[in-house]
Design a protein around this motif. Structure first.
Motif, mmCIF file in Angstrom:
data_model
loop_
_atom_site.group_PDB
_atom_site.id
_atom_site.type_symbol
_atom_site.label_atom_id
_atom_site.label_comp_id
_atom_site.label_asym_id
_atom_site.label_seq_id
_atom_site.Cartn_x
_atom_site.Cartn_y
_atom_site.Cartn_z
ATOM 1 N N ALA A 123 0.849 -1.197 0.000
ATOM 2 C CA ALA A 123 0.000 0.000 0.000
ATOM 3 C C ALA A 123 0.882 1.243 0.000
ATOM 4 N N VAL A 124 0.942 1.903 -1.151
ATOM 5 C CA VAL A 124 1.738 3.115 -1.317
ATOM 6 C C VAL A 124 0.814 4.226 -1.823
ATOM 7 N N SER A 125 0.944 5.396 -1.271
ATOM 8 C CA SER A 125 0.065 6.507 -1.639
ATOM 9 C C SER A 125 0.319 6.990 -3.054
ATOM 10 N N GLU A 126 -0.623 7.738 -3.577
ATOM 11 C CA GLU A 126 -0.363 8.505 -4.782
ATOM 12 C C GLU A 126 0.752 9.513 -4.463
ATOM 13 N N PRO A 127 1.667 9.741 -5.398
ATOM 14 C CA PRO A 127 2.745 10.691 -5.134
ATOM 15 C C PRO A 127 2.285 12.134 -5.270
ATOM 16 N N MET A 128 3.026 13.027 -4.652
ATOM 17 C CA MET A 128 2.874 14.464 -4.863
ATOM 18 C C MET A 128 4.228 15.046 -5.220
ATOM 19 N N THR A 129 4.217 16.125 -5.978
ATOM 20 C CA THR A 129 5.453 16.756 -6.414
ATOM 21 C C THR A 129 5.506 18.205 -5.969
ATOM 22 N N GLY A 130 6.697 18.659 -5.669
ATOM 23 C CA GLY A 130 6.945 20.045 -5.307
ATOM 24 C C GLY A 130 8.261 20.502 -5.908
ATOM 25 N N ARG A 131 8.547 21.770 -5.732
ATOM 26 C CA ARG A 131 9.771 22.311 -6.314
ATOM 27 C C ARG A 131 10.263 23.493 -5.489
ATOM 28 N N PHE A 132 11.580 23.747 -5.576
ATOM 29 C CA PHE A 132 12.159 24.982 -5.068
ATOM 30 C C PHE A 132 13.451 25.238 -5.833
ATOM 31 N N ARG A 133 13.985 26.422 -5.699
ATOM 32 C CA ARG A 133 15.239 26.782 -6.339
ATOM 33 C C ARG A 133 16.276 27.057 -5.274
ATOM 34 N N THR A 134 17.435 26.442 -5.398
ATOM 35 C CA THR A 134 18.492 26.668 -4.421
ATOM 36 C C THR A 134 19.087 28.063 -4.585
ATOM 37 N N ALA A 135 19.720 28.531 -3.525
ATOM 38 C CA ALA A 135 20.330 29.859 -3.541
ATOM 39 C C ALA A 135 21.480 29.903 -4.542
ATOM 40 N N PRO A 136 21.738 31.069 -5.093
ATOM 41 C CA PRO A 136 22.798 31.176 -6.101
ATOM 42 C C PRO A 136 24.193 31.180 -5.484
#
Length: 524
Positions: A121-134
């Motif tokens: 039993a594994v959930s539906e996945p969710m996706t997210g994002r961010f940008r690392t500091a320069p």
């Protein structure tokens, strides 16, 4: 790959139904959907720097948190991390620090939960994002504000929900600073509120949000209430949040002198115990970094490339009792930063090599915030209202401002919230009773989604000048609902070429209310 291409690929991948974790666990198609775990409150990220970032998610049962991340939204060659547990002890919430990341890079992460009682039993996945500091001098943009779901104004879908989050997201900030009052643990939500125009504000109501928070479960419920809002959920998937706290995470104006003996809403009268429960919920349900040397510490520095260091203060945890704040010598009772935090801030400011040093402070310096509004007595923030030489809590700030001058530290800007309106203040030593400091700017914003108040009077100890203010008029009154539009946030842009810092004060309809560009002081 460009940011636009990556984002399109990311959005396309977010509808995928499978998640190819190499964890040895069976995939969700092998079990009935009703028996699979669920990600209950979306994803969050926070405290992102050039090489790492914290992510957060919550399951509906004991489960293993499965995480993978990539530099493209297609997840063609992801890095897969060892699973970690989400258990009842943390209300099934789990945080994972993504490390060894490339600087100035969009990071796409994908999360699922595997049931500890059923490996199939594994959930539906969710996706997210961010940008690392320069790592280089690229331009940086971030937003800040405070005060979410306060004064009885909860989630009303007919009025757009917490619309300010969607407005902020349109500016694609690198990150968002939540300056405190992240929840209103002392602010129960009623099902409906009649507005002055005869219309009705209709709140979503939960059991935990229908009373003041006392138990750990009730404090957790305050956070989970906010995460029911669609605007905030979408914002969290795209923008990292750097969290502080203030008073309403526990209760209004809490300090060691807070007395609940006459407050019939509370059966638990121990304020220190309530604060401890609130702090645990805060760290469980926000993507703040762990600080092993002092578990639960909120003050910290986040280095966001060569142009920016952000210093997060905590004016709540180390303060003495609220009171007149008229001591002429610094004592434990007169402190609001505390000796260790003050020493840390001086040390970190002096060692910073970033062009701009932004101090994110959960309360304003010169605005008078009374502990007792009816009698206009007692200091809740820094200022004591006597307009004279520094006394009480002002002593620590005088010491800090003197240090910044003597250490010749330039380009210090203060950002704050707390007072439920927006303003720009210039602190001018020529107008001050205490003059041993470099002039500086303080910008105020908020609320994100709460009642609007103000403006407050200024204490002239440090010579603040009001350069801009937007607050309710006397005719409008106080505790104005979000539907009237007096909800505010700030935007900060640092130009990679000129290194200029521009501050814009905005409202929830995205109107630019005030703008100022500051030139950096350059050395050598």
């Amino acid at each position: 790959m460009s940011s636009q291409v990556s984002r399109r690929a990311f959005l396309k991948s977010s509808v995928a139904t499978g998640l190819a974790f190499s964890s040895g666990l069976a995939m969700p198609g092998l079990s009935r959907a009703s028996s699979r775990p669920v990600i209950t409150h979306g994803l969050q990220s926070g405290d992102v720097d050039a090489g790492s970032g914290m992510i957060w998610a919550r399951a509906d049962r004991p489960a293993k948190m499965l995480v993978e991340f990539d530099t493209t939204g297609t997840f063609e060659a992801p890095t897969r991390l060892a699973p970690i547990n989400a258990l009842p002890e943390t209300d099934f919430a789990a945080k994972r620090l993504l490390e060894s990341l490339p600087s100035d890079q969009e990071i796409f992460y994908r999360v699922a939960f595997a049931d500890l009682n059923d490996v199939n039993a594994v959930s539906e996945p969710m996706t997210g994002r961010f940008r690392t500091a320069p790592g280089s001098r690229r331009s940086v943009r971030f937003a800040w504000s405070g005060d979410t779901a306060g004064q009885g104004w909860g989630i009303d879908k007919a009025h757009g929900g917490m619309k300010t989050y969607t407005t902020m997201a349109k500016h694609t900030p690198d990150f968002f600073i939540h300056s405190g009052d992240t929840i209103y643990a002392d602010g129960p939500i009623r099902e409906s509120v009649e507005l002055k125009d005869g219309s009705v504000w209709k709140n979503i109501v939960t059991e935990e949000k229908s009373k003041v928070a006392e138990t750990l479960a009730e404090f957790r419920g305050q956070w989970k209430y906010n995460l029911m809002d669609e605007n905030l959920l979408a914002f969290n998937a795209e923008v990292p949040t750097f969290f502080q706290w203030d008073d309403h995470e526990v209760m209004n104006n809490w300090s060691p002198s807070k007395d609940l003996s006459g407050d019939d809403r509370y059966t638990e009268k121990n304020v220190a115990l309530l604060a401890a429960r609130s702090a645990r919920a805060f760290h469980e349900l926000a993507p703040i970094r762990y600080t092993p040397a002092e578990p639960g510490r909120i003050y910290r520095k986040i280095a966001y490339g060569p142009l920016l260091d952000v210093f997060f203060l905590d004016l709540r945890s180390y303060r003495g009792p609220n009171g007149p704040s008229m001591e002429t010598e610094m004592t434990d009772a007169s402190r609001i930063l505390g000796a260790q935090q003050l020493a840390w801030l001086k040390r970190e400011l002096a060692s910073s090599r970033a062009t701009w040093k932004v101090i994110a402070c959960d309360m304003p310096i010169g605005l008078i915030v009374w502990d007792n509004w009816k009698e206009q007595a007692g200091a809740e923030a820094v200022a004591n209202g006597d307009h004279g030489a520094p006394k009480g809590r002002e002593l620590e700030f005088a010491d800090l401002l003197r240090f910044i001058k003597s250490a010749d530290i330039d380009n210090v800007v203060w950002l704050t919230a707390d007072v439920h309106y927006t303003a720009a203040h210039y602190y001018n030593p020529d107008k001050a009773q205490f003059q041993d400091f470099k002039p500086f700017w303080e910008f105020v914003s908020g609320p994100i989604h709460a009642g609007t108040f103000g403006p407050n009077d200024l204490d002239m100890t440090f010579g603040p000048e009001v350069k801009y203010v937007k607050a309710p008029t006397k005719e409008q009154g106080v505790n104005l609902p979000p539907s009237l539009g007096l909800q505010f946030f700030g935007l900060v842009d640092i130009d990679g070429a000129t290194e200029q810092l521009t501050v814009r004060l905005m409202d929830r309809e995205d109107a630019e209310l005030h703008k100022i560009t500051l030139d950096p002081v350059r050395r050598g």
